[in-house]
Design an enzyme around this catalytic site. Sequence first.
Site, PDB file in Angstrom:
ATOM      1  N   ASP A  67       0.814  -1.218   0.000  1.00 59.75           N
ATOM      2  CA  ASP A  67       0.000   0.000   0.000  1.00 59.75           C
ATOM      3  C   ASP A  67       0.850   1.272   0.000  1.00 59.75           C
ATOM      4  OD1 ASP A  67       0.954  -0.436   2.576  1.00 59.75           O
ATOM      5  OD2 ASP A  67      -0.993  -0.886   3.424  1.00 59.75           O
ATOM      6  N   ASP A 136      -7.372  -2.464  13.741  1.00 55.62           N
ATOM      7  CA  ASP A 136      -8.765  -2.784  13.401  1.00 55.62           C
ATOM      8  C   ASP A 136      -8.863  -4.067  12.559  1.00 55.62           C
ATOM      9  OD1 ASP A 136      -7.845  -1.950  10.928  1.00 55.62           O
ATOM     10  OD2 ASP A 136      -9.288  -0.323  10.683  1.00 55.62           O
ATOM     11  N   HIS A 138      -7.093  -4.815   9.851  1.00 51.76           N
ATOM     12  CA  HIS A 138      -6.843  -4.699   8.403  1.00 51.76           C
ATOM     13  C   HIS A 138      -5.528  -5.357   7.981  1.00 51.76           C
ATOM     14  CE1 HIS A 138      -4.854  -0.464   9.040  1.00 51.76           C
ATOM     15  NE2 HIS A 138      -3.908  -1.365   8.951  1.00 51.76           N
ATOM     16  N   GLU A 143      -9.666  -1.956   5.077  1.00 55.31           N
ATOM     17  CA  GLU A 143     -10.403  -1.631   6.294  1.00 55.31           C
ATOM     18  C   GLU A 143     -11.670  -2.475   6.394  1.00 55.31           C
ATOM     19  OE1 GLU A 143      -8.566  -0.140   8.129  1.00 55.31           O
ATOM     20  OE2 GLU A 143      -8.249   1.994   7.739  1.00 55.31           O
TER      21      GLU A 143
HETATM   22  C1  GLP Z   1      -0.286   0.040   8.400  1.00 56.15           C
HETATM   23  C2  GLP Z   1      -0.094  -0.820   7.171  1.00 56.15           C
HETATM   24  C3  GLP Z   1      -0.380  -2.288   7.456  1.00 56.15           C
HETATM   25  C4  GLP Z   1       0.321  -2.726   8.727  1.00 56.15           C
HETATM   26  C5  GLP Z   1      -0.157  -1.878   9.882  1.00 56.15           C
HETATM   27  C6  GLP Z   1       0.399  -2.321  11.223  1.00 56.15           C
HETATM   28  O1  GLP Z   1      -1.615   0.338   8.629  1.00 56.15           O
HETATM   29  N1  GLP Z   1      -0.927  -0.401   6.092  1.00 56.15           N
HETATM   30  O2  GLP Z   1       0.064  -3.064   6.369  1.00 56.15           O
HETATM   31  O3  GLP Z   1       0.056  -4.081   8.983  1.00 56.15           O
HETATM   32  O4  GLP Z   1       0.253  -0.558   9.587  1.00 56.15           O
HETATM   33  O5  GLP Z   1       1.312  -1.414  11.728  1.00 56.15           O
HETATM   34  P1  GLP Z   1       2.172  -1.619  13.030  1.00 56.15           P
HETATM   35  O6  GLP Z   1       3.166  -2.669  12.732  1.00 56.15           O
HETATM   36  O7  GLP Z   1       2.814  -0.275  13.207  1.00 56.15           O
HETATM   37  O8  GLP Z   1       1.257  -1.992  14.123  1.00 56.15           O
END
Ligand code: GLP
Length: 261
Positions: A67, A136, A138, A143
């Site tokens: 993404d 959440d 995702h 989402e």
């Molecule tokens: C972002 C990314 C996700 C990732 C998430 C978790 O939202 N789009 O791909 O899994 O962060 O982040 P963290 O590792 O900081 O909890």
Amino acid sequence: MEVIIRPTTKEAVNLTAKLIAEAINQKPFFKLGLATGATMEAVYADLVAMNQAKEVDFSLVHTFNLDEYIGLDPEDPNSYRYYMNKHLFSKINIDMRNTNLPNGLAEDEIAEGLRYESAIAAAGGIDLQLLGIGNDGHIGFNEPISSLAGRTRSKALTPATYAQNSVYFTPPESMPKRAFTMGVGTILGAERIVMLITGAKKAEIAAKAIEGPVTSMVTGSALQMHPRTVVVLDEAAAANLTQKDYYNWVFANEPEWKPYR
Ligand code: GLP
């Protein structure tokens, strides 16, 4: 789905990096799907160390990130392109031309989603997709209520994601409210998936994704539909799993077990 619980975050991270390196070593023309977020920074540090020790070679590897924020320039320190260059690409022997992310500045959002899907298809698909999970539930930026068959497209982010990620922005309100993301369908198209979940804050959502019903309300739960997924957790993130004893029993009884082989 295989679930592996390691006692510490470090061990969970080390195993995740090792799985990726082993897979690349078996197939040098590798198509690697990558994720961002705080959890992945340690995985990338491990891969950098392994690359410097000549334990894994990225010279023929092509990467596709999940993404990218819409509206952020690649030079913006909060863009995922910047994150990837900083934590991984600039420190390993990868050809930068083989690294792919959606273009956050693309003017035509629909065309950009199609372009990214075509690029993945032209590369022959993704061999292994690395995933984290959002608070959440995702995966990528899919989402709640995202189609479980969705492809790469732009997606509006939730307040939960905004709260989780805006802390990295100065000011926090400058965080974009939309992002390009591979769809759940794109992700499920990967040959193998490795998801890493660490920390007590993720315990509840990890249990929902791994043991709860398959639902678009927790897009991580769609991995239950994928035939070759390994979820690696540390003890803290595994706290709410009801089948913990089973997962640990499998791991303890099969010392020769080599994921994916
Ligand atoms: C972002 C990314 C996700 C990732 C998430 C978790 O939202 N789009 O791909 O899994 O962060 O982040 P963290 O590792 O900081 O909890």
